[in-house]
Motif scaffolding. Structure first.
Motif, PDB file in Angstrom:
ATOM      1  N   GLU A  26       0.859  -1.179   0.000  1.00  0.00           N
ATOM      2  CA  GLU A  26       0.000   0.000   0.000  1.00  0.00           C
ATOM      3  C   GLU A  26       0.897   1.231   0.000  1.00  0.00           C
ATOM      4  O   GLU A  26       1.784   1.359   0.833  1.00  0.00           O
ATOM      5  N   SER A  30      -1.578  10.541   0.779  1.00  0.00           N
ATOM      6  CA  SER A  30      -1.901  11.705   1.597  1.00  0.00           C
ATOM      7  C   SER A  30      -2.264  11.232   2.997  1.00  0.00           C
ATOM      8  O   SER A  30      -3.408  10.891   3.257  1.00  0.00           O
ATOM      9  N   THR A  32      -3.613  11.808   5.872  1.00  0.00           N
ATOM     10  CA  THR A  32      -4.413  12.788   6.595  1.00  0.00           C
ATOM     11  C   THR A  32      -5.018  12.219   7.867  1.00  0.00           C
ATOM     12  O   THR A  32      -5.765  12.894   8.535  1.00  0.00           O
ATOM     13  N   GLY A  36      -8.902   9.022   6.952  1.00  0.00           N
ATOM     14  CA  GLY A  36      -8.954   9.845   5.761  1.00  0.00           C
ATOM     15  C   GLY A  36      -7.757   9.721   4.846  1.00  0.00           C
ATOM     16  O   GLY A  36      -7.583  10.537   3.954  1.00  0.00           O
ATOM     17  N   SER A  37      -6.897   8.727   5.051  1.00  0.00           N
ATOM     18  CA  SER A  37      -5.708   8.585   4.212  1.00  0.00           C
ATOM     19  C   SER A  37      -6.085   8.184   2.795  1.00  0.00           C
ATOM     20  O   SER A  37      -7.021   7.424   2.578  1.00  0.00           O
ATOM     21  N   GLU A  38      -5.363   8.730   1.863  1.00  0.00           N
ATOM     22  CA  GLU A  38      -5.509   8.328   0.474  1.00  0.00           C
ATOM     23  C   GLU A  38      -4.334   7.445   0.119  1.00  0.00           C
ATOM     24  O   GLU A  38      -3.190   7.759   0.433  1.00  0.00           O
ATOM     25  N   SER A  39      -4.609   6.322  -0.525  1.00  0.00           N
ATOM     26  CA  SER A  39      -3.533   5.405  -0.872  1.00  0.00           C
ATOM     27  C   SER A  39      -3.880   4.650  -2.143  1.00  0.00           C
ATOM     28  O   SER A  39      -5.025   4.655  -2.595  1.00  0.00           O
TER      29      SER A  39
END
Length: 91
Positions: A26, A30, A32, A36-39
């Motif tokens: 992964e 971002s 966050t 809320g992380s973007e991966s």
């Protein structure tokens, strides 16, 4: 925006049936927070046999409406499909 690149080494391994493997990592784009992380998922499916392998993602948890990626070693091909969930046409 920078291009989305996968690392050359995939650090996680999940054994599948019949000696097949899914290698993955992964990549957090971002960080966050835990919710809320973007991966992105970087993955490779490996098979000891000359057969097809597939991977699907579905927002509903069913074949209907899923995005699938199918690779066929005999034809040296990989393609993306939008699944309808109707498997009778493949029988």
């Amino acid at each position: 925006n920078a291009p989305l690149d996968c690392p050359s080494e995939l650090t996680q391994v999940t054994p599948l049936n019949n000696g097949n493997l899914m290698l993955y990592t992964e990549v957090v784009l971002s960080p966050t927070g835990s919710d809320g992380s973007e991966s992105i998922l970087c993955a490779r499916l490996e098979s000891d046999s000359e057969s097809w392998v597939g991977f699907g993602i579905s927002p509903a948890g069913t074949m209907d409406g899923a995005n699938t990626i199918i690779g066929n070693a005999a034809y040296d091909s990989v393609a993306k499909y939008n699944s309808t969930g109707d498997i009778t046409k493949y029988a």
